[in-house]
Write an enzyme that holds these catalytic residues in place. Structure first.
Site, PDB file in Angstrom:
ATOM      1  N   ASP A 154       0.835  -1.203   0.000  1.00  0.00           N
ATOM      2  CA  ASP A 154       0.000   0.000   0.000  1.00  0.00           C
ATOM      3  C   ASP A 154       0.877   1.264   0.000  1.00  0.00           C
ATOM      4  O   ASP A 154       1.695   1.461   0.910  1.00  0.00           O
ATOM      5  CB  ASP A 154      -0.885  -0.077   1.260  1.00  0.00           C
ATOM      6  CG  ASP A 154      -1.988   0.959   1.273  1.00  0.00           C
ATOM      7  OD1 ASP A 154      -2.022   1.831   0.378  1.00  0.00           O
ATOM      8  OD2 ASP A 154      -2.807   0.910   2.202  1.00  0.00           O
ATOM      9  N   GLY A 193      -5.172   3.276  -7.934  1.00  0.00           N
ATOM     10  CA  GLY A 193      -5.383   3.478  -9.372  1.00  0.00           C
ATOM     11  C   GLY A 193      -4.561   4.610  -9.961  1.00  0.00           C
ATOM     12  O   GLY A 193      -4.792   5.023 -11.103  1.00  0.00           O
ATOM     13  N   ASP A 214     -10.299   4.075  -1.531  1.00  0.00           N
ATOM     14  CA  ASP A 214     -11.071   3.190  -0.646  1.00  0.00           C
ATOM     15  C   ASP A 214     -12.574   3.382  -0.852  1.00  0.00           C
ATOM     16  O   ASP A 214     -13.046   4.495  -1.080  1.00  0.00           O
ATOM     17  CB  ASP A 214     -10.744   3.502   0.821  1.00  0.00           C
ATOM     18  CG  ASP A 214      -9.306   3.160   1.167  1.00  0.00           C
ATOM     19  OD1 ASP A 214      -8.508   2.884   0.251  1.00  0.00           O
ATOM     20  OD2 ASP A 214      -8.982   3.173   2.366  1.00  0.00           O
TER      21      ASP A 214
HETATM   22  C1  GLA Z   1      -5.373   2.344   2.749  1.00  0.00           C
HETATM   23  C2  GLA Z   1      -5.843   1.187   1.886  1.00  0.00           C
HETATM   24  C3  GLA Z   1      -6.868   0.376   2.640  1.00  0.00           C
HETATM   25  C4  GLA Z   1      -6.273  -0.135   3.941  1.00  0.00           C
HETATM   26  C5  GLA Z   1      -5.726   1.029   4.764  1.00  0.00           C
HETATM   27  C6  GLA Z   1      -4.930   0.545   5.963  1.00  0.00           C
HETATM   28  O1  GLA Z   1      -6.386   3.257   3.008  1.00  0.00           O
HETATM   29  O2  GLA Z   1      -6.378   1.655   0.678  1.00  0.00           O
HETATM   30  O3  GLA Z   1      -7.329  -0.711   1.855  1.00  0.00           O
HETATM   31  O4  GLA Z   1      -5.257  -1.052   3.646  1.00  0.00           O
HETATM   32  O5  GLA Z   1      -4.863   1.852   3.990  1.00  0.00           O
HETATM   33  O6  GLA Z   1      -4.374   1.577   6.692  1.00  0.00           O
END
Ligand code: GLA
Length: 388
Positions: A154, A193, A214
């Site tokens: 991430d 993305g 998200d």
């Molecule tokens: C980001 C990701 C989520 C999750 C959080 C965790 O927002 O997009 O899917 O993994 O971090 O902190």
């Protein structure tokens, strides 16, 4: 109805997709993983940072007992907040809630399931835990030694240490490190993305990649992101999948029609099916939605073709996913605020004038139809049919 023009002549269009997809695989990641969209569970939306060894074991147990494993749900993934400190040698350890990661992975494996972890190319994760920046090789080796089968990576704080144009290299660094471990580890990119990730993720080793930010807990966002996936279908295929984020089914935020809409759309999109509700407390109704075998079969179809929109009239949309047996899975969606009839013109979905129709949620053959098929669809609802 407004017709989609680019795929109007369906057969040549599909042939192009198949050729494009398979050549993309040959040029790119070669870890042999994810021939079908990955299925599993992730701790984030249901448990946020309240994660522990006991919670993960309980989810694995539930996945076996509630029938999800038998239907293909396989990965049990800890998202953010498992990380503790690095030791003097730079090795990452779990925090106090994860005293023995290897033992936890062994437990998950003993249930016939696979084990996933989460990190970031930046110095810290989004939850401000230790990231993998400067420790990529070491972390990949550690994950392999623990028995990790899946890594979600991430972006989070990585923008503080990398320029935007260095993003691909940052993801490749971990992709290469994972390959060097010799252990098959499914590589899941999460950078919302950015930079048209679908055009380069397979080349850095990615088996799936988030296509948007998200979903949070918002039905409007699920609808917005989900129905925006049209056009990305040519970038997905066996081994490499677009990921519009997790299933929010069972989080008690949506009604049953909304839950069915997300599940149906994700299956038509050949999206990874990653449940996020706590499986020890999920309602029977939500579980039934996540475990409908005929709908899951659409997602997991051997041809691995991501579906696309064929028509759109205001809030009423028709989507089609060609299946390996030559039939079509078709979703009739009503994004509007009142019940409405939704019509599919059979020629638009590439089937003969006369076709047999089966309702997949109802598990019922509806008979033979000529020219078109109409379903009455509730507000925020869907009817999914298989037409041949
Ligand atoms: C980001 C990701 C989520 C999750 C959080 C965790 O927002 O997009 O899917 O993994 O971090 O902190």
């Amino acid at each position: 109805m407004k017709q989609r023009s680019s795929c109007g002549i369906l057969r040549p269009c599909l042939a192009f997709i198949v050729i494009f997809s398979s050549s993309a695989v040959l040029r790119s990641q070669d870890n042999g993983l994810a021939p079908k969209p990955p299925m599993g569970w992730n701790s984030w939306y249901g448990n946020i940072c309240q994660v522990s060894d006991a919670l993960i074991r309980a989810q694995a147990d539930a996945m076996v007992q509630n029938g999800m494993r038998a239907l293909g749900y396989e990965y049990v993934n800890i998202d953010d907040c498992w990380q503790g400190e690095r030791d003097a040698q730079g090795m990452i350890h779990g925090d106090k809630n994860f005293p023995d990661m290897k033992a936890l992975a062994d437990y998950v494996h003993s249930k016939g399931l696979k084990f996933g972890l989460y990190s970031s190319p930046g110095p810290t994760t989004c939850g401000r835990r230790e990231g993998s920046y400067g420790h990529e090789e070491r972390d990949a080796q550690t994950y392999a030694a623990w028995g990790v089968d899946f890594l979600k990576y991430d972006w989070c704080s990585a923008g503080q240490v990398y320029k935007p144009e260095e993003m691909q290299a940052a993801y490749k660094k971990m992709g290469d490190a994972l390959k060097r471990t010799g252990r098959p580890i499914l590589y899941s990119l999460c950078q919302y993305g950015l930079q048209k990730v679908w055009t380069w993720a397979p080349s850095v080793g990615g088996n799936m990649w988030r296509t948007a930010g998200d979903l949070d807990y918002d039905y409007d966002r699920v609808s917005l992101v989900g129905f925006q996936q049209d056009g990305l279908e040519r970038f997905a295929g066996p081994g490499h999948w677009n990921d519009p984020d997790m299933l929010l089914v069972g989080l008690k935020k949506f009604n049953e029609d909304e839950n069915r809409t997300q599940m149906s759309l994700w299956c038509l999109l050949a999206a990874p099916l990653v449940a996020s509700a706590d499986l020890t407390t999920v309602s029977p109704a939500s579980l039934a939605i996540m475990t409908n075998p005929e709908v899951i079969a659409v997602d997991q179809d051997a041809a691995g073709i991501q579906g696309h929109r064929v028509s759109e009239e205001g809030p009423l949309e028709v989507w089609v996913k060609p299946l390996a047996d030559g039939s079509k899975a078709v979703g009739l969606f009503n994004r509007g605020e009142g019940a409405n009839p939704v019509i599919v013109n059979l020629k638009d979905v590439g089937v003969k004038k006369t076709a047999t129709v089966r309702d997949l949620w109802a598990a019922k053959n509806l008979g033979t139809f000529q020219g078109s098929f109409t379903a009455h669809v509730p507000k925020h609802g869907v009817v999914v049919v298989k037409i041949k």
